[in-house]
Design a protein around this motif. Structure first.
Motif, PDB file in Angstrom:
ATOM      1  N   THR A  64      -1.121  -2.292  -1.586  1.00  0.00           N
ATOM      2  CA  THR A  64      -1.763  -1.006  -1.318  1.00  0.00           C
ATOM      3  C   THR A  64      -0.821   0.073  -1.836  1.00  0.00           C
ATOM      4  OG1 THR A  64      -2.828  -1.933   0.647  1.00  0.00           O
ATOM      5  CG2 THR A  64      -2.762   0.463   0.469  1.00  0.00           C
ATOM      6  N   ILE A  65      -1.028   0.491  -3.073  1.00  0.00           N
ATOM      7  CA  ILE A  65      -0.113   1.420  -3.730  1.00  0.00           C
ATOM      8  C   ILE A  65      -0.527   2.843  -3.377  1.00  0.00           C
ATOM      9  CG2 ILE A  65       0.896   2.140  -5.917  1.00  0.00           C
ATOM     10  CD1 ILE A  65       0.155  -0.603  -7.052  1.00  0.00           C
ATOM     11  N   LEU A  66       0.334   3.547  -2.619  1.00  0.00           N
ATOM     12  CA  LEU A  66       0.002   4.848  -2.073  1.00  0.00           C
ATOM     13  C   LEU A  66       0.212   5.944  -3.114  1.00  0.00           C
ATOM     14  CD1 LEU A  66       1.615   4.437   1.454  1.00  0.00           C
ATOM     15  CD2 LEU A  66      -0.714   3.900   0.721  1.00  0.00           C
ATOM     16  N   LEU A  67      -0.740   6.881  -3.167  1.00  0.00           N
ATOM     17  CA  LEU A  67      -0.767   7.883  -4.223  1.00  0.00           C
ATOM     18  C   LEU A  67      -1.084   9.263  -3.674  1.00  0.00           C
ATOM     19  CD1 LEU A  67      -3.201   5.972  -6.597  1.00  0.00           C
ATOM     20  CD2 LEU A  67      -0.717   6.030  -6.854  1.00  0.00           C
ATOM     21  N   ASP A  68      -0.507  10.275  -4.302  1.00  0.00           N
ATOM     22  CA  ASP A  68      -0.960  11.642  -4.132  1.00  0.00           C
ATOM     23  C   ASP A  68      -2.246  11.781  -4.947  1.00  0.00           C
ATOM     24  OD1 ASP A  68      -1.520  14.345  -4.356  1.00  0.00           O
ATOM     25  OD2 ASP A  68       0.549  14.931  -4.772  1.00  0.00           O
TER      26      ASP A  68
ATOM     27  N   LEU B  99       1.601   5.751   6.303  1.00  0.00           N
ATOM     28  CA  LEU B  99       3.000   5.864   5.871  1.00  0.00           C
ATOM     29  C   LEU B  99       3.215   7.071   4.961  1.00  0.00           C
ATOM     30  CD1 LEU B  99       3.864   2.136   5.065  1.00  0.00           C
ATOM     31  CD2 LEU B  99       4.531   3.456   7.082  1.00  0.00           C
ATOM     32  N   ARG B 100       2.140   7.576   4.389  1.00  0.00           N
ATOM     33  CA  ARG B 100       2.231   8.753   3.521  1.00  0.00           C
ATOM     34  C   ARG B 100       1.029   9.646   3.818  1.00  0.00           C
ATOM     35  NH1 ARG B 100       2.833   8.900  -3.149  1.00  0.00           N
ATOM     36  NH2 ARG B 100       3.158  11.158  -3.256  1.00  0.00           N
ATOM     37  N   PRO B 101       1.123  10.523   4.788  1.00  0.00           N
ATOM     38  CA  PRO B 101      -0.016  11.359   5.168  1.00  0.00           C
ATOM     39  C   PRO B 101      -0.595  12.107   3.963  1.00  0.00           C
ATOM     40  CG  PRO B 101       1.735  11.568   6.784  1.00  0.00           C
ATOM     41  CD  PRO B 101       2.303  10.758   5.651  1.00  0.00           C
ATOM     42  N   GLY B 102      -1.911  12.101   3.887  1.00  0.00           N
ATOM     43  CA  GLY B 102      -2.603  12.755   2.788  1.00  0.00           C
ATOM     44  C   GLY B 102      -2.780  11.898   1.561  1.00  0.00           C
ATOM     45  N   ALA B 103      -2.261  10.682   1.601  1.00  0.00           N
ATOM     46  CA  ALA B 103      -2.330   9.807   0.433  1.00  0.00           C
ATOM     47  C   ALA B 103      -3.674   9.103   0.338  1.00  0.00           C
ATOM     48  CB  ALA B 103      -1.216   8.759   0.493  1.00  0.00           C
ATOM     49  N   THR B 104      -3.993   8.695  -0.879  1.00  0.00           N
ATOM     50  CA  THR B 104      -5.029   7.709  -1.109  1.00  0.00           C
ATOM     51  C   THR B 104      -4.329   6.480  -1.675  1.00  0.00           C
ATOM     52  OG1 THR B 104      -7.170   7.277  -2.153  1.00  0.00           O
ATOM     53  CG2 THR B 104      -5.578   8.541  -3.440  1.00  0.00           C
ATOM     54  N   ALA B 105      -5.092   5.507  -2.178  1.00  0.00           N
ATOM     55  CA  ALA B 105      -4.429   4.276  -2.622  1.00  0.00           C
ATOM     56  C   ALA B 105      -5.174   3.611  -3.760  1.00  0.00           C
ATOM     57  CB  ALA B 105      -4.298   3.296  -1.459  1.00  0.00           C
TER      58      ALA B 105
ATOM     59  N   LEU C  17      -4.797  -8.754  17.970  1.00  0.00           N
ATOM     60  CA  LEU C  17      -4.033  -9.194  16.799  1.00  0.00           C
ATOM     61  C   LEU C  17      -4.814  -8.960  15.520  1.00  0.00           C
ATOM     62  CD1 LEU C  17      -1.706 -10.752  15.400  1.00  0.00           C
ATOM     63  CD2 LEU C  17      -2.933 -12.867  15.952  1.00  0.00           C
ATOM     64  N   TRP C  18      -6.071  -9.394  15.508  1.00  0.00           N
ATOM     65  CA  TRP C  18      -6.857  -9.280  14.276  1.00  0.00           C
ATOM     66  C   TRP C  18      -7.370  -7.864  14.063  1.00  0.00           C
ATOM     67  CZ3 TRP C  18      -5.216 -12.590  11.256  1.00  0.00           C
ATOM     68  CH2 TRP C  18      -4.868 -13.870  11.703  1.00  0.00           C
ATOM     69  N   LYS C  19      -7.511  -7.091  15.122  1.00  0.00           N
ATOM     70  CA  LYS C  19      -7.826  -5.670  14.943  1.00  0.00           C
ATOM     71  C   LYS C  19      -6.666  -4.979  14.234  1.00  0.00           C
ATOM     72  CE  LYS C  19      -9.135  -1.439  17.376  1.00  0.00           C
ATOM     73  NZ  LYS C  19      -9.421  -0.807  18.697  1.00  0.00           N
ATOM     74  N   MET C  20      -5.449  -5.337  14.617  1.00  0.00           N
ATOM     75  CA  MET C  20      -4.277  -4.791  13.936  1.00  0.00           C
ATOM     76  C   MET C  20      -4.298  -5.162  12.457  1.00  0.00           C
ATOM     77  SD  MET C  20      -0.230  -5.583  14.669  1.00  0.00           S
ATOM     78  CE  MET C  20      -0.367  -7.306  14.132  1.00  0.00           C
ATOM     79  N   ARG C  21      -4.561  -6.438  12.148  1.00  0.00           N
ATOM     80  CA  ARG C  21      -4.583  -6.878  10.751  1.00  0.00           C
ATOM     81  C   ARG C  21      -5.711  -6.189   9.981  1.00  0.00           C
ATOM     82  NH1 ARG C  21      -5.484  -7.134   6.402  1.00  0.00           N
ATOM     83  NH2 ARG C  21      -5.431  -8.851   4.910  1.00  0.00           N
ATOM     84  N   HIS C  22      -6.888  -6.099  10.580  1.00  0.00           N
ATOM     85  CA  HIS C  22      -8.010  -5.472   9.898  1.00  0.00           C
ATOM     86  C   HIS C  22      -7.790  -3.969   9.707  1.00  0.00           C
ATOM     87  CE1 HIS C  22     -10.007  -9.183   9.828  1.00  0.00           C
ATOM     88  NE2 HIS C  22     -10.617  -9.142  10.993  1.00  0.00           N
ATOM     89  N   GLY C  23      -6.918  -3.387  10.501  1.00  0.00           N
ATOM     90  CA  GLY C  23      -6.595  -1.965  10.348  1.00  0.00           C
ATOM     91  C   GLY C  23      -5.448  -1.716   9.401  1.00  0.00           C
ATOM     92  N   ALA C  24      -5.117  -2.707   8.566  1.00  0.00           N
ATOM     93  CA  ALA C  24      -3.953  -2.569   7.696  1.00  0.00           C
ATOM     94  C   ALA C  24      -4.100  -1.419   6.702  1.00  0.00           C
ATOM     95  CB  ALA C  24      -3.699  -3.885   6.953  1.00  0.00           C
ATOM     96  N   TYR C  25      -5.327  -1.218   6.180  1.00  0.00           N
ATOM     97  CA  TYR C  25      -5.472  -0.172   5.162  1.00  0.00           C
ATOM     98  C   TYR C  25      -5.178   1.216   5.722  1.00  0.00           C
ATOM     99  CZ  TYR C  25      -7.382   2.563   1.316  1.00  0.00           C
ATOM    100  OH  TYR C  25      -7.539   3.459   0.293  1.00  0.00           O
ATOM    101  N   PRO C  26      -5.834   1.650   6.818  1.00  0.00           N
ATOM    102  CA  PRO C  26      -5.454   2.965   7.358  1.00  0.00           C
ATOM    103  C   PRO C  26      -4.013   2.999   7.852  1.00  0.00           C
ATOM    104  CG  PRO C  26      -7.001   1.849   8.825  1.00  0.00           C
ATOM    105  CD  PRO C  26      -6.975   1.071   7.549  1.00  0.00           C
ATOM    106  N   ALA C  27      -3.495   1.859   8.318  1.00  0.00           N
ATOM    107  CA  ALA C  27      -2.094   1.827   8.747  1.00  0.00           C
ATOM    108  C   ALA C  27      -1.166   2.105   7.568  1.00  0.00           C
ATOM    109  CB  ALA C  27      -1.767   0.475   9.380  1.00  0.00           C
ATOM    110  N   CYS C  28      -1.442   1.467   6.432  1.00  0.00           N
ATOM    111  CA  CYS C  28      -0.611   1.705   5.252  1.00  0.00           C
ATOM    112  C   CYS C  28      -0.731   3.154   4.784  1.00  0.00           C
ATOM    113  CB  CYS C  28      -0.996   0.741   4.132  1.00  0.00           C
ATOM    114  SG  CYS C  28      -0.530  -0.982   4.430  1.00  0.00           S
ATOM    115  N   LEU C  29      -1.941   3.707   4.806  1.00  0.00           N
ATOM    116  CA  LEU C  29      -2.114   5.110   4.418  1.00  0.00           C
ATOM    117  C   LEU C  29      -1.302   6.039   5.313  1.00  0.00           C
ATOM    118  CD1 LEU C  29      -5.957   5.338   3.679  1.00  0.00           C
ATOM    119  CD2 LEU C  29      -4.093   5.233   2.015  1.00  0.00           C
TER     120      LEU C  29
END
Length: 457
Positions: free
Chosen positions: A379-383, A329-335, A315-327
């Motif tokens: 986590t605002i995803l950006l090109d 959603l938009r391959p190649g993005a930064t944030a 459960l907490w590994k999933m939560r701690h992996g939120a940043y790469p998980a959010c990234l």
């Protein structure tokens, strides 16, 4: 700038292979976890002792060469980038656990020790270090940014868990601040000053950390809600009820979608709370039952209890992996990652306003956070090549910060200032910002300590 020849020769002689000016070595220190980028430092050194750090700073101060501390590089605001060149001090080789005193519930560590390494070492003692920012960050870096994380609602932040420290000032002087006693009323609190100073005043070379007893029992669960507002209102009601939460984390529908996409989970694509309770078996069961009642009042759906240590870890590994998980959603993005913290009574309004701003700007920005203490992130995803998107994201982040300050909150609950929020410091602190600048000048008159960060100018 580039290093004067005599400085380079002296450092090469003193440190041998632990000193490098090779581009292949330096490139690691020119990027960050988010959109921040900078030039290469002029050199990197891997010191192993406080005396070596003192030698480096004394030499650099005499020659006005910038010095930037580096832990594991997990910061999100460009804290450790060499924007003016100079020397990066990679402290990863100062990674000794110097002492553990179970009877005093404290540990003494060097700054390169990571939180996971410390807790692995503590397993047989019945104690643990509670501050958990998610990344396996170095404890020196966590102290320098005054980090917190998922467990801050119960155990506090690095501010609350650093009892004392050793640090090297810009001119090479070695100082000790704080003590191992439970409290002190002896002079200025230099420990508190250096914790959160982001390497702009000194390099921390040793930490005395407060430990906690491992709880007798632990229970954790995930609960979905139909709306963001219901989930956040449930958090507020839970905290106001006095239930001693160990963790209470919020993720919005987009973050739940990111978890499913990245980690293969099957969460409903709705807002969720992730909760954990620590205590005796009886108290944990009672707290969980009380929380369940409150969640039910706000339409909480489908409690999924993690009943074993392995399930909780997932459960907490999933939560701690939120940043790469959010990234993902938009391959190649930064944030661009925001980090505001507001009083609990203002939390629902702040989160809702942030969501609306992100949507109106046409951006994708999953929202999550340690909402048990009013701290949340978008986590605002950006090109990375799209300047217009970055400008729009910065406008949204500034509005979030302005709203937080207007209700008595802060522009950063845990990530720190670094490069990303430096221009907002005057908005938050007013005349107090000048006091901070005066402290900086007093301790670092030549401006060599992580220049361009934290303090505007």
């Amino acid at each position: 700038m580039s290093l004067p020849d005599h400085v380079q020769d002296e450092l090469a002689s003193a440190f041998g292979a632990r000193f490098s000016v090779k581009a292949a070595d330096l490139s690691h220190y020119a990027g960050s976890e988010t959109f921040h980028r900078a030039r290469l430092p002029d050199a990197v050194i891997w010191p192993e002792t406080t005396a070596e750090v003192s030698f480096i700073l004394s030499l650099c101060n005499a020659n006005r060469i910038p010095v930037i501390g580096w832990g594991t590089g997990t910061s999100l605001e460009g804290h450790a980038l060499a924007i003016h060149g100079g020397i990066t001090l990679d402290l990863s080789r100062m990674a000794a656990i110097l002492e553990v005193r179970p009877e005093d519930m404290l540990a003494v560590v060097q700054p390169g020790v990571t939180r996971e390494a410390l807790n692995a070492d503590l397993r047989a003692t019945g104690l643990f270090f509670p501050v958990d920012p998610g990344a396996n960050a170095s404890l020196g870096g966590m102290a320098s940014t005054r980090a917190s994380g998922t467990t801050a609602v119960r155990y506090g932040t690095m501010r609350d868990n650093v009892l004392a420290l050793e640090a090297v000032l810009a001119d090479g002087r070695i100082i000790r601040a704080g003590s191992r006693a439970a409290k002190s009323s002896a002079g200025y609190d230099l420990t508190a000053l250096l914790v959160g100073s982001e390497g702009t005043l000194a390099i921390i070379t040793e930490l005395v950390l407060r430990l906690q007893g491992q709880p007798e029992d632990v229970a954790a669960a995930v609960c979905a809600f139909d709306t963001l507002e219901h989930a956040v209102d449930c958090v507020t009601a839970t905290i106001q009820s006095g239930i001693p939460m160990a963790r209470i984390e919020f993720v919005d529908a987009e973050t739940a979608r990111a978890f499913n996409h990245y980690a293969g989970t099957t969460l409903p694509e709705k807002p969720h709370l992730l909760v954990e309770f620590h205590g005796s078996g009886e108290s944990v069961r009672g707290d969980a039952a009380r929380f369940g009642e409150i969640a039910g009042e706000f339409g909480g759906l489908g409690f999924d209890w993690a009943s074993t240590a392995e399930e909780r870890a997932r459960l907490w590994k999933m939560r701690h992996g939120a940043y790469p998980a959010c990234l993902s959603l938009r391959p190649g993005a930064t944030a661009l990652v925001t980090d505001i913290c507001v009083p609990m009574s203002e939390l629902a309004g702040a989160v809702t306003a942030a969501r609306d701003d992100i949507r109106e700007a046409g951006l994708l920005g999953p929202i999550l956070g340690h909402v048990g203490d009013g701290n949340f992130h978008a986590t605002i995803l950006l090109d990375p090549e799209n300047a217009e998107e970055l400008a729009a994201a910065k406008r949204v982040a500034t509005r979030m910060a302005e709203r937080a300050i207007a209700v008595g909150g802060t522009i950063s609950g845990e990530h720190g200032i670094g490069l990303g929020k430096r221009d907002l410091m005057a908005l938050q602190h007013g005349e107090a910002g000048g006091v901070m600048a005066a402290i900086k000048r007093a301790l670092d008159p030549n401006g060599i300590m992580n220049p361009g960060k934290l303090i505007p100018g």
